[in-house]
Design an enzyme around this catalytic site. Structure first.
Site, PDB file in Angstrom:
ATOM      1  N   ARG A 295       0.953  -1.075  -0.019  1.00 17.29           N
ATOM      2  CA  ARG A 295       0.193   0.069   0.016  1.00 17.29           C
ATOM      3  C   ARG A 295       0.950   1.162  -0.156  1.00 17.29           C
ATOM      4  NH1 ARG A 295      -2.730  -3.032   3.265  1.00 17.29           N
ATOM      5  NH2 ARG A 295      -4.647  -4.175   2.625  1.00 17.29           N
ATOM      6  N   LYS A 317       3.200  11.701 -10.712  1.00 12.62           N
ATOM      7  CA  LYS A 317       2.495  10.953 -11.712  1.00 12.62           C
ATOM      8  C   LYS A 317       3.239   9.753 -11.766  1.00 12.62           C
ATOM      9  CE  LYS A 317       0.538  14.021 -15.052  1.00 12.62           C
ATOM     10  NZ  LYS A 317       0.145  14.208 -16.329  1.00 12.62           N
ATOM     11  N   GLU A 359      11.394  19.293 -23.710  1.00 15.33           N
ATOM     12  CA  GLU A 359      10.227  19.590 -22.278  1.00 15.33           C
ATOM     13  C   GLU A 359      10.796  21.050 -21.710  1.00 15.33           C
ATOM     14  OE1 GLU A 359       7.671  18.083 -22.146  1.00 15.33           O
ATOM     15  OE2 GLU A 359       8.089  16.167 -23.108  1.00 15.33           O
ATOM     16  N   LYS A 401       8.504  23.186 -13.744  1.00 12.99           N
ATOM     17  CA  LYS A 401       7.360  22.001 -13.323  1.00 12.99           C
ATOM     18  C   LYS A 401       7.173  22.182 -11.775  1.00 12.99           C
ATOM     19  CE  LYS A 401       5.820  17.459 -14.157  1.00 12.99           C
ATOM     20  NZ  LYS A 401       5.713  16.127 -15.228  1.00 12.99           N
ATOM     21  N   GLU A 411      -3.676  18.121 -11.683  1.00 12.04           N
ATOM     22  CA  GLU A 411      -4.029  18.806 -12.883  1.00 12.04           C
ATOM     23  C   GLU A 411      -5.059  19.074 -13.340  1.00 12.04           C
ATOM     24  OE1 GLU A 411      -3.181  16.607 -17.082  1.00 12.04           O
ATOM     25  OE2 GLU A 411      -1.656  16.330 -15.840  1.00 12.04           O
ATOM     26  N   ARG A 415      -1.558  22.957 -14.286  1.00 11.63           N
ATOM     27  CA  ARG A 415      -0.966  21.887 -14.856  1.00 11.63           C
ATOM     28  C   ARG A 415      -1.070  21.455 -16.382  1.00 11.63           C
ATOM     29  NH1 ARG A 415       0.957  16.758 -11.060  1.00 11.63           N
ATOM     30  NH2 ARG A 415       2.376  15.729 -12.733  1.00 11.63           N
ATOM     31  N   ASN A 419       0.897  20.569 -21.087  1.00 12.20           N
ATOM     32  CA  ASN A 419       0.539  19.652 -22.227  1.00 12.20           C
ATOM     33  C   ASN A 419       0.714  20.469 -23.556  1.00 12.20           C
ATOM     34  OD1 ASN A 419      -0.318  17.467 -20.655  1.00 12.20           O
ATOM     35  ND2 ASN A 419      -2.408  18.436 -20.641  1.00 12.20           N
ATOM     36  N   HIS A 422       1.514  18.976 -26.843  1.00 13.40           N
ATOM     37  CA  HIS A 422       1.320  17.385 -26.620  1.00 13.40           C
ATOM     38  C   HIS A 422       0.060  16.831 -27.555  1.00 13.40           C
ATOM     39  CE1 HIS A 422       4.726  17.725 -23.985  1.00 13.40           C
ATOM     40  NE2 HIS A 422       4.464  16.399 -23.685  1.00 13.40           N
ATOM     41  N   HIS A 426       1.421  13.827 -29.334  1.00 14.86           N
ATOM     42  CA  HIS A 426       1.094  12.473 -28.886  1.00 14.86           C
ATOM     43  C   HIS A 426       0.765  11.934 -30.545  1.00 14.86           C
ATOM     44  CE1 HIS A 426       0.464  13.138 -24.316  1.00 14.86           C
ATOM     45  NE2 HIS A 426       1.557  12.500 -24.611  1.00 14.86           N
ATOM     46  N   HIS A 438       9.533  10.920 -28.522  1.00 12.53           N
ATOM     47  CA  HIS A 438       8.309  11.694 -27.715  1.00 12.53           C
ATOM     48  C   HIS A 438       8.814  13.334 -27.944  1.00 12.53           C
ATOM     49  CE1 HIS A 438       5.504  13.110 -24.871  1.00 12.53           C
ATOM     50  NE2 HIS A 438       6.492  13.788 -24.320  1.00 12.53           N
TER      51      HIS A 438
HETATM   52  N1  LIG Z   1       5.322  10.707 -14.996  1.00 14.00           N
HETATM   53  C1  LIG Z   1       5.412  11.686 -15.779  1.00 14.00           C
HETATM   54  O1  LIG Z   1       4.942  12.818 -15.438  1.00 14.00           O
HETATM   55  C2  LIG Z   1       6.032  11.779 -17.253  1.00 14.00           C
HETATM   56  C3  LIG Z   1       6.100  12.950 -17.899  1.00 14.00           C
HETATM   57  C4  LIG Z   1       6.788  12.619 -19.271  1.00 14.00           C
HETATM   58  C5  LIG Z   1       6.920  11.492 -19.744  1.00 14.00           C
HETATM   59  N2  LIG Z   1       6.662  10.389 -19.112  1.00 14.00           N
HETATM   60  C6  LIG Z   1       7.062   9.042 -19.545  1.00 14.00           C
HETATM   61  O2  LIG Z   1       8.444   9.096 -19.636  1.00 14.00           O
HETATM   62  C7  LIG Z   1       8.814   8.046 -20.487  1.00 14.00           C
HETATM   63  C8  LIG Z   1      10.068   8.364 -21.428  1.00 14.00           C
HETATM   64  O3  LIG Z   1      11.103   8.684 -20.836  1.00 14.00           O
HETATM   65  P1  LIG Z   1      12.439   8.693 -21.442  1.00 14.00           P
HETATM   66  O4  LIG Z   1      12.387   9.430 -22.573  1.00 14.00           O
HETATM   67  O5  LIG Z   1      13.449   9.122 -20.461  1.00 14.00           O
HETATM   68  O6  LIG Z   1      12.638   7.300 -21.998  1.00 14.00           O
HETATM   69  P2  LIG Z   1      13.099   5.991 -21.389  1.00 14.00           P
HETATM   70  O7  LIG Z   1      13.159   5.716 -19.907  1.00 14.00           O
HETATM   71  O8  LIG Z   1      12.714   4.716 -22.225  1.00 14.00           O
HETATM   72  O9  LIG Z   1      14.945   6.173 -21.696  1.00 14.00           O
HETATM   73  C9  LIG Z   1      15.114   6.296 -22.951  1.00 14.00           C
HETATM   74  C10 LIG Z   1      16.445   5.187 -23.429  1.00 14.00           C
HETATM   75  O10 LIG Z   1      17.376   5.752 -22.715  1.00 14.00           O
HETATM   76  C11 LIG Z   1      18.303   4.584 -22.129  1.00 14.00           C
HETATM   77  N3  LIG Z   1      18.751   5.443 -21.159  1.00 14.00           N
HETATM   78  C12 LIG Z   1      18.403   6.173 -19.983  1.00 14.00           C
HETATM   79  N4  LIG Z   1      19.259   6.727 -19.373  1.00 14.00           N
HETATM   80  C13 LIG Z   1      20.542   6.708 -19.826  1.00 14.00           C
HETATM   81  C14 LIG Z   1      21.757   6.997 -19.811  1.00 14.00           C
HETATM   82  N5  LIG Z   1      22.017   7.921 -18.801  1.00 14.00           N
HETATM   83  N6  LIG Z   1      22.842   6.610 -20.679  1.00 14.00           N
HETATM   84  C15 LIG Z   1      22.543   5.712 -21.644  1.00 14.00           C
HETATM   85  N7  LIG Z   1      21.453   5.330 -21.875  1.00 14.00           N
HETATM   86  C16 LIG Z   1      20.231   5.729 -21.102  1.00 14.00           C
HETATM   87  C17 LIG Z   1      17.147   3.948 -21.537  1.00 14.00           C
HETATM   88  O11 LIG Z   1      17.405   2.612 -21.427  1.00 14.00           O
HETATM   89  C18 LIG Z   1      16.064   3.776 -22.817  1.00 14.00           C
HETATM   90  O12 LIG Z   1      16.713   2.892 -23.746  1.00 14.00           O
HETATM   91  C19 LIG Z   1       7.310   7.785 -21.226  1.00 14.00           C
HETATM   92  O13 LIG Z   1       7.100   6.214 -20.900  1.00 14.00           O
HETATM   93  C20 LIG Z   1       6.434   8.563 -20.796  1.00 14.00           C
HETATM   94  O14 LIG Z   1       5.261   8.061 -20.808  1.00 14.00           O
HETATM   95  C21 LIG Z   1       5.991  10.353 -17.759  1.00 14.00           C
HETATM   96 ZN   LIG Z   2       6.133  15.122 -22.810  1.00 13.81          ZN
END
Ligand SMILES: NC(=O)c1ccc[n+]([C@@H]2O[C@H](COP(=O)([O-])OP(=O)(O)OC[C@H]3O[C@@H](n4cnc5c(N)ncnc54)[C@H](O)[C@@H]3O)[C@@H](O)[C@H]2O)c1
Ligand SMILES: [Zn+2]
Length: 536
Positions: A295, A317, A359, A401, A411, A415, A419, A422, A426, A438
């Site tokens: 939990r 989130k 971003e 942020k 949100e 917040r 977007n 986006h 998206h 992305h």
């Molecule tokens: N929670 C939120 O508020 C929020 C906001 C925006 C995006 N997201 C989510 O974030 C995700 C995207 O995140 P991302 O772009 O970081 O992608 P990711 O976590 O897939 O990382 C991108 C790639 O880089 C590699 N990597 C990460 N750090 C590294 C490093 N220091 N050196 C070498 N390789 C490295 C990872 O293994 C992966 O292959 C999506 O799932 C999206 O939905 C969440």
């Molecule tokens: Zn984004």
């Protein structure tokens, strides 16, 4: 800066109780703006409102506050409404260390029910405060240098906390942390090279004394996880680790179950902490596991991509994807700390790095013109990870942020501005079968939204060109690749989850540094703009 502290917050948040205590500690004069207004007008505030109206009150208030801000040092208790005046916002930020005393409005209502001299609150102070809180929270959060959650503190403790924050800020050559304050938790974000080495001390500081469960992915664990484990072991910590397969396609409930299996069969306990070391995929998934296992247990976010540092690790989130769509299963679960060690970005592929900066540029366009300008100017250095510049830019982008999230955890208001870019982003991302990253898709989405804003008369040609220049400086795409089916994009926008009552809510910039939400953009205009943005 400034030998001046200004307290902001709703009526009843304790400004006039805490103000004199701070003044006493610092040996400064104390200025109560409301009292000065009464003195200047020669009548109580209720009478000013009744006889001369709110407008008149605001004029005296502005004059008195400007005076206080140009006087010698002092602690200033402001009226709850000063933040609604843009000029006063600017004046406060320029001439004082601004502290928001943040308390739940329900609590304020109870404290104030008896108070007779608060003309804006009417018969039902709790309800009036609730409405006011919703409107003002985002404003308070956006101008505060520091936020003190007052709910569980005595006035003296609040005063001490303000003095501590002020002193720290005076002595630090550059800012090294920003604060997030939400009903779900208060925590710091730090960003600079080498931070992972401080992890054991930081866990001690937060009294996270239990076992440590490090979650990363198969790419990041060998690159950076080993070092984290080593530091923890050197500090005498018991640390376990688990790698999830790398990539968005593994951000699923199946992977969540694997992590549960590992944790529960190895004896995880309530007082333990999960470390999420990786990009947004690891952060979202490990955060969701932390939100739900037993939990809910503590999580510390250790973001390793630019995107995770400035965006996904902040705000609480968490969640995973479902066959029906992305991020459809999740929970709000604030981390206890976000440590962005920018040194780890050295191993991140260049295109991945660039995509993350989208971003940050977005935060600049919707709310922080100075950040935007610095990003544009220093793009080459940021792409090359020059320090301390990179850490500072990441921290400022994360700070934006943090401020928005602090005003609006779930949100409902401000917040939604995050977007920006986006809606179309998206759709493009999905339509390209995720061959567009992305951040790349959002960059194009920002150009589309910016162009829509231009067409409806909100945004200027110059500002749109500046946005394009900033994106291009980070080598981000600004046009829709040929071959993308625009009708599919339009159809996808119609099914975007940010649609309310079938109308798309567009986040549109009004200048660099400000944006609004509009739901009256005609579909034909959108189609037109998309057509115009296709690569020649
Ligand atoms: N929670 C939120 O508020 C929020 C906001 C925006 C995006 N997201 C989510 O974030 C995700 C995207 O995140 P991302 O772009 O970081 O992608 P990711 O976590 O897939 O990382 C991108 C790639 O880089 C590699 N990597 C990460 N750090 C590294 C490093 N220091 N050196 C070498 N390789 C490295 C990872 O293994 C992966 O292959 C999506 O799932 C999206 O939905 C969440
Ligand atoms: Zn984004």
């Amino acid at each position: 800066m400034q030998h001046r502290i200004a307290l902001i917050g709703l009526s009843g948040s304790g400004k006039t109780t805490v103000g004199p205590l701070i003044a006493q500690v610092l040996g400064w004069p104390y200025v109560d703006i409301d009292a000065q207004i009464v003195a200047a007008a020669g009548q109580p505030i209720t009478e000013i409102f009744a006889q001369r109206g709110e407008q008149h009150f605001r004029e005296i208030e502005a004059k008195v506050l400007h005076q206080a801000l140009s006087d010698a040092p002092g602690v200033i208790a402001t009226g709850g409404g000063v933040v609604e005046n843009t000029q006063l916002q600017v004046a406060l930020q320029e001439s004082a260390f601004v502290v928001w005393l943040h308390a739940p409005p329900q609590q304020l209502g109870a404290r104030l029910r008896a108070a007779a001299d608060r003309p804006l609150l009417g018969d039902d102070p709790a309800a009036a405060l609730q409405r006011m809180a919703e409107r003002r929270s985002a404003l308070y959060a956006s101008i505060a240098d520091w936020i003190v959650p007052t709910a569980t503190l005595t006035p003296q403790q609040i005063a001490d906390e303000v003095v501590r924050a002020f002193t720290r800020q005076q002595s630090a050559p550059t800012t090294s942390s920003v604060q997030v304050t939400t009903p779900g938790g208060h925590y710091l974000i730090e960003a600079r090279a080498g931070l992972l080495d401080t992890l054991p001390d930081q866990l001690d500081r937060l009294r996270l004394d239990g076992n440590v469960w490090l979650v990363s992915d198969t790419t990041v664990m060998p690159l950076h996880g080993q070092r984290v484990l080593k530091r923890l072991q050197e500090a005498g910590r018991t640390a376990h680790s688990f790698s999830i397969p790398m990539g968005e396609q593994h951000k699923t409930l199946d992977t969540v179950r694997d992590v549960y299996d590992w944790l529960l069969s190895s004896g995880v306990e309530r007082g333990d902490v999960i470390l999420a070391l990786g990009g947004g995929v690891v952060g979202d998934l490990a955060g969701f596991v932390a939100a739900t296992v037993l939990r809910g247990i503590a999580v510390v976010q250790l973001p390793t991509t630019v995107l995770a540092m400035v965006d996904s690790a902040i705000g609480g989130k968490t969640g995973v994807d479902h066959a029906v769509g992305k991020n459809l299963v999740g929970a709000f679960h604030q981390p206890r700390l976000v440590l962005a060690d920018t040194a780890v970005l050295a191993t991140l592929p260049a295109a991945e790095r660039a995509a993350g900066w989208t971003e940050a540029i977005k935060h600049g366009v919707i709310g922080d013109a100075a950040l935007f300008e610095d990003l544009r100017r220093h793009a080459e250095k940021a792409l090359a990870l020059e320090e301390p510049l990179t850490g500072q830019l990441i921290l400022r982008a994360a700070g934006y942020k943090a401020r928005v999230v602090s005003g609006d955890e779930r949100e409902q208001g401000e917040r939604i501005l995050l977007n920006y870019g986006h809606t179309i982003g998206h759709a493009l991302e999905a339509e390209s079968n995720y061959t567009l990253r992305h951040g790349e898709a959002v960059a194009i989405g920002m150009m589309a939204a910016g162009t829509i804003a231009l067409r409806v008369g909100l945004f200027s040609h110059e500002a749109l060109a500046e946005q394009r220049a900033a994106l291009e400086a980070f080598r981000l795409p600004t046009r829709i690749p040929q071959g993308v089916d625009l009708n599919q994009i339009l159809a996808r926008i119609g099914s975007d989850k940010k649609v309310r009552a079938k109308r798309v809510r567009w986040v549109l910039p009004t200048r660099i540094g400000a944006a609004v939400v509009r739901s009256d953009v005609p579909g034909e205009l959108v189609a037109d703009v998309l057509q115009e943005l296709v690569s020649q």
